[in-house]
Scaffold this motif. Structure first.
Motif, PDB file in Angstrom:
ATOM      1  N   TRP A  42      -3.289  18.554  24.291  1.00  0.00           N
ATOM      2  CA  TRP A  42      -4.280  17.569  23.433  1.00  0.00           C
ATOM      3  C   TRP A  42      -4.747  17.606  22.623  1.00  0.00           C
ATOM      4  N   MET A  43      -5.017  19.339  22.075  1.00  0.00           N
ATOM      5  CA  MET A  43      -6.113  20.035  21.555  1.00  0.00           C
ATOM      6  C   MET A  43      -4.615  19.969  20.161  1.00  0.00           C
ATOM      7  N   ILE A  44      -3.002  20.741  20.602  1.00  0.00           N
ATOM      8  CA  ILE A  44      -2.137  20.059  19.725  1.00  0.00           C
ATOM      9  C   ILE A  44      -1.838  18.892  19.184  1.00  0.00           C
ATOM     10  N   VAL A  45      -2.297  17.693  19.996  1.00  0.00           N
ATOM     11  CA  VAL A  45      -1.983  16.175  19.181  1.00  0.00           C
ATOM     12  C   VAL A  45      -3.740  16.187  18.360  1.00  0.00           C
ATOM     13  N   ALA A  46      -4.586  16.976  18.645  1.00  0.00           N
ATOM     14  CA  ALA A  46      -5.841  16.473  17.618  1.00  0.00           C
ATOM     15  C   ALA A  46      -5.018  17.164  16.659  1.00  0.00           C
ATOM     16  N   GLY A  47      -4.780  18.497  16.458  1.00  0.00           N
ATOM     17  CA  GLY A  47      -4.093  18.806  14.873  1.00  0.00           C
ATOM     18  C   GLY A  47      -2.870  18.229  14.357  1.00  0.00           C
ATOM     19  N   CYS A  48      -2.503  18.047  14.818  1.00  0.00           N
ATOM     20  CA  CYS A  48      -1.691  16.968  14.858  1.00  0.00           C
ATOM     21  C   CYS A  48      -2.457  15.480  13.479  1.00  0.00           C
ATOM     22  N   LEU A  53       4.566  19.848  -1.683  1.00  0.00           N
ATOM     23  CA  LEU A  53       5.738  20.938  -0.976  1.00  0.00           C
ATOM     24  C   LEU A  53       4.475  21.215   0.119  1.00  0.00           C
ATOM     25  N   GLY A  54       2.984  21.676  -0.077  1.00  0.00           N
ATOM     26  CA  GLY A  54       2.639  21.821   0.655  1.00  0.00           C
ATOM     27  C   GLY A  54       2.974  21.044   1.345  1.00  0.00           C
ATOM     28  N   PHE A  55       2.274  19.632   2.191  1.00  0.00           N
ATOM     29  CA  PHE A  55       2.759  18.455   2.340  1.00  0.00           C
ATOM     30  C   PHE A  55       3.527  18.333   3.584  1.00  0.00           C
ATOM     31  N   ALA A  56       4.967  19.311   2.427  1.00  0.00           N
ATOM     32  CA  ALA A  56       6.333  19.694   3.531  1.00  0.00           C
ATOM     33  C   ALA A  56       6.229  20.805   4.593  1.00  0.00           C
ATOM     34  N   LEU A  57       5.464  21.733   4.094  1.00  0.00           N
ATOM     35  CA  LEU A  57       5.219  22.572   5.080  1.00  0.00           C
ATOM     36  C   LEU A  57       4.337  22.249   6.178  1.00  0.00           C
ATOM     37  N   CYS A  58       3.588  21.563   6.256  1.00  0.00           N
ATOM     38  CA  CYS A  58       2.371  21.175   7.378  1.00  0.00           C
ATOM     39  C   CYS A  58       3.170  19.566   8.156  1.00  0.00           C
ATOM     40  N   TYR A  59       3.918  18.958   7.512  1.00  0.00           N
ATOM     41  CA  TYR A  59       4.078  18.004   8.598  1.00  0.00           C
ATOM     42  C   TYR A  59       4.919  17.616   9.656  1.00  0.00           C
ATOM     43  N   SER A  60       6.147  18.305   9.830  1.00  0.00           N
ATOM     44  CA  SER A  60       7.441  18.394  10.377  1.00  0.00           C
ATOM     45  C   SER A  60       6.491  19.396  11.739  1.00  0.00           C
ATOM     46  N   PRO A  61       6.664  20.569  11.276  1.00  0.00           N
ATOM     47  CA  PRO A  61       6.184  21.345  12.127  1.00  0.00           C
ATOM     48  C   PRO A  61       5.006  20.786  13.192  1.00  0.00           C
ATOM     49  N   ALA A  62       3.958  20.374  12.543  1.00  0.00           N
ATOM     50  CA  ALA A  62       3.133  20.058  13.198  1.00  0.00           C
ATOM     51  C   ALA A  62       3.425  18.911  14.674  1.00  0.00           C
ATOM     52  N   ILE A  63       4.322  17.949  14.468  1.00  0.00           N
ATOM     53  CA  ILE A  63       5.019  16.657  14.592  1.00  0.00           C
ATOM     54  C   ILE A  63       6.021  17.194  16.318  1.00  0.00           C
ATOM     55  N   ALA A  64       6.358  18.297  15.137  1.00  0.00           N
ATOM     56  CA  ALA A  64       8.162  19.755  16.814  1.00  0.00           C
ATOM     57  C   ALA A  64       6.823  19.561  17.566  1.00  0.00           C
ATOM     58  N   MET A  65       5.616  20.221  16.999  1.00  0.00           N
ATOM     59  CA  MET A  65       4.836  20.862  17.768  1.00  0.00           C
ATOM     60  C   MET A  65       4.709  20.244  19.076  1.00  0.00           C
ATOM     61  N   VAL A  66       3.956  18.612  18.944  1.00  0.00           N
ATOM     62  CA  VAL A  66       3.234  17.817  20.427  1.00  0.00           C
ATOM     63  C   VAL A  66       4.656  17.754  20.672  1.00  0.00           C
ATOM     64  N   CYS A 106      -6.458  24.494   6.883  1.00  0.00           N
ATOM     65  CA  CYS A 106      -5.825  25.263   7.331  1.00  0.00           C
ATOM     66  C   CYS A 106      -6.418  25.294   8.900  1.00  0.00           C
ATOM     67  N   VAL A 107      -7.434  24.349   9.021  1.00  0.00           N
ATOM     68  CA  VAL A 107      -8.390  24.810  10.652  1.00  0.00           C
ATOM     69  C   VAL A 107      -7.314  23.666  11.497  1.00  0.00           C
ATOM     70  N   CYS A 108      -5.807  23.285  10.821  1.00  0.00           N
ATOM     71  CA  CYS A 108      -5.185  22.244  11.691  1.00  0.00           C
ATOM     72  C   CYS A 108      -4.196  23.066  12.144  1.00  0.00           C
ATOM     73  N   GLY A 109      -3.780  23.801  11.507  1.00  0.00           N
ATOM     74  CA  GLY A 109      -2.992  25.072  11.725  1.00  0.00           C
ATOM     75  C   GLY A 109      -3.159  26.283  12.655  1.00  0.00           C
ATOM     76  N   ALA A 110      -4.433  26.463  12.470  1.00  0.00           N
ATOM     77  CA  ALA A 110      -5.221  26.733  13.593  1.00  0.00           C
ATOM     78  C   ALA A 110      -5.288  27.110  14.745  1.00  0.00           C
ATOM     79  N   LEU A 111      -5.381  26.136  15.311  1.00  0.00           N
ATOM     80  CA  LEU A 111      -5.251  25.185  16.493  1.00  0.00           C
ATOM     81  C   LEU A 111      -3.692  25.082  17.186  1.00  0.00           C
ATOM     82  N   MET A 112      -2.554  25.343  16.418  1.00  0.00           N
ATOM     83  CA  MET A 112      -1.081  25.120  17.256  1.00  0.00           C
ATOM     84  C   MET A 112      -0.763  26.171  17.793  1.00  0.00           C
ATOM     85  N   ARG A 113      -1.128  26.458  18.813  1.00  0.00           N
ATOM     86  CA  ARG A 113      -0.955  27.284  19.578  1.00  0.00           C
ATOM     87  C   ARG A 113       0.923  27.453  20.207  1.00  0.00           C
ATOM     88  N   PRO A 114       1.650  28.161  19.721  1.00  0.00           N
ATOM     89  CA  PRO A 114       3.318  28.832  20.402  1.00  0.00           C
ATOM     90  C   PRO A 114       3.051  28.384  21.457  1.00  0.00           C
TER      91      PRO A 114
END
Length: 516
Positions: free
Chosen positions: A49-55, A151-164, A218-226
């Motif tokens: 659910w924290m991953i969902v919040a980050g995404c 370019l910045g948005f590209a580095l963020c968008y698909s990895p966050a969605i895949a993590m969910v 940058c805060v959202c990225g910190a939530l993405m625990r592998p």
């Protein structure tokens, strides 16, 4: 021992290299055991659910901010004295680069970590918005607000969605619905706020403030625990063994041509395994349909506000339309995701996806007839809900086709395919507006494009089911012993096992009747 540039002549180096290779193999086995113990099934909750919040926050800072760029459209057009088509390139470039570089985001996420990719993307996107506030021409905005921010948005968008998708299985559609609703909530909140910022601080001040806001990525990225899943285990072990063996052979013979060929083989094999879904017929059809769907969905967010202004709606009311579009998009994300997770619709998510895209196309066809605010409000509600519905199901449908293991790479390709339509559709629509003097041709073209996307996918699914039914019928007719179980598109035959059992029973009977 051969001598030359390609082989080492020192026996001690050869022995040392082979010993190191043996040690590395032992470490690999130990690491594989540790990884197996750590690998789990998707938890469907907990830190998920924290991953969902980050995404959710990532979609606000990427997709919602991108949509809100259309609010600057009239100000850019007035300030730089440019036509519709030239000004529309700004929104097209940021959307195009975001999707065009989506595979790059997947690569960074796969080879480093999701956290690194999102944090780096947040820094690039913020830098682009801040530099864009100092632009003196549209070309400067193309480079800063378009290329760098995209370019910045590209580095963020698909990895966050895949993590969910890695954290959820049973409630995947609901999790994606909540995550993707960030786009609608962001538009609902940011649209009037950005309009107010433009009135108070001009478009330059508004871009500067948005640049600071986007740093929250940058805060959202910190939530993405592998997390390591069981499905990922085989691929990760194979890649690690390949890297270990390559390092060992490099120590034994660092200049060997055979070593270089081995490295190239490992890299090619890894990439082929990672992108093997590209050869799947279902994915190819999905990719083609995405091209037409992406062409149709983008121009509305650019031209709804200018269209409303052209029929006499005030600036605040036009911004209010964007807010309605955003808030109903939220409802579509969450409720449609929740509904398609119910048992009655779980097996019909693909059909629900087609329905939402086709209905959005019909809404486009009706838009030129809506000439007042009371008529545009119901349109914004309907289009926003259906837009949120199919956006939620894009990752779900992709995962159904390629599986969870390849989801990150597949989503990168799917969003990559959005790039060209996002780039060309707003300028083409602007050219049609400049040429015809109305928005009718532009909206009709977008509507038919989305309807064709839905019809194409539906026809492909129908043909596939028809062929599978015929295959099962012919198999049963050809051999009465044949029993077929289906798992997706693969049929498993057990006729040979039945024949073996028959043979064993005959042999036992013969032994029983003729004792030694």
């Amino acid at each position: 021992m051969p001598t030359g540039n390609h082989w080492t002549t020192d026996p001690s180096k050869i022995i040392t290299g082979l010993l190191e290779l043996g040690k590395e193999e032992k470490r690999t086995e130990a690491m594989a055991k540790v990884n197996r113990s750590r690998s789990t099934s998707p938890p469907d909750g907990g830190w998920g659910w924290m991953i969902v919040a980050g995404c959710f926050l990532v979609t606000i800072c990427t997709r919602a901010v991108t949509r809100c760029i259309s609010i600057f459209f009239v100000d850019f057009q007035t300030y730089f004295s440019q036509d519709y088509a030239q000004t529309a390139w700004i929104h097209s470039i940021v959307d195009c680069v975001t999707m065009l570089c989506a595979p790059l985001g997947s690569v960074v996420s796969n080879h480093f970590s999701c956290q690194v990719g999102i944090m780096l993307g947040g820094l690039l996107a913020s830098t682009g918005l801040i530099l864009g506030s100092f632009a003196t021409s549209l070309k400067h905005l193309y480079l800063t607000l378009g290329v760098l921010t995209g370019l910045g948005f590209a580095l963020c968008y698909s990895p966050a969605i895949a993590m969910v998708g890695k954290y959820f299985s049973r409630r995947k559609a609901l999790a994606y619905g909540i995550s993707m609703s960030g786009s609608g909530i962001g538009i609902f909140i940011l649209a009037p706020v950005v309009q107010l910022l433009i009135e108070q601080f001009s478009w330059r001040g508004a871009l500067l403030i948005l640049g600071g806001f986007v740093l929250n990525l940058c805060v959202c990225g910190a939530l993405m625990r592998p997390i390591t899943l069981k499905d990922d285990q085989t691929t990760s072990e194979q890649n690690h063994v390949c890297r270990t063996e390559t390092q060992g052979f490099q120590r034994a013979s660092p200049s060997s041509t055979w070593t270089k060929e081995w490295v190239q083989t490992c890299l090619c094999g890894s990439l082929q395994q990672e992108y093997s879904f590209l050869l799947m017929s279902d994915f190819v059809v999905l990719a083609i349909s995405v091209l037409f769907m992406a062409y149709g969905c983008s121009p509305l967010f650019v031209y709804l506000m200018p269209y409303a202004l052209s029929i006499g709606v005030s600036h605040q009311q036009a911004a209010f339309l964007m807010s309605i579009l955003g808030v109903i998009d939220i409802i579509g994300n969450i409720t449609f995701g929740w509904l398609t997770d119910r048992r009655c619709l779980k097996n019909y998510q693909y059909i629900c996806y087609l329905f939402a895209i086709g209905m959005d196309g019909l809404c486009y066809l009706c838009l030129p007839m809506l000439q007042s605010l009371p008529l545009l409000v119901p349109f914004a509600c309907t289009f926003g809900y259906l837009d949120g519905a199919y956006v939620t199901l894009i990752p779900v449908v992709t995962a159904e086709i390629v599986g969870t293991t390849s989801l990150s790479s597949a989503l990168g390709v799917v969003y990559f395919l959005h790039a060209v339509p996002y780039l060309v559709s707003p300028p083409i629509a602007g050219w049609l507006v400049d040429t015809t003097g109305s928005y009718t041709a532009a909206f009709l073209l977008c509507g038919f494009s989305m309807i064709f996307s839905s019809v194409l996918l539906g026809s492909a699914r129908l043909v596939k089911k028809t062929r599978k039914t015929q295959l099962q019928f012919l198999a049963k007719e050809s051999d009465p012993k044949l029993q077929v179980w289906t798992n997706g598109s693969v049929a498993y035959s057990v006729a040979r096992e039945l024949d073996q059992k028959d043979g064993e029973s005959v042999a036992i009977a013969m032994l029983g009747s003729n004792p030694a």
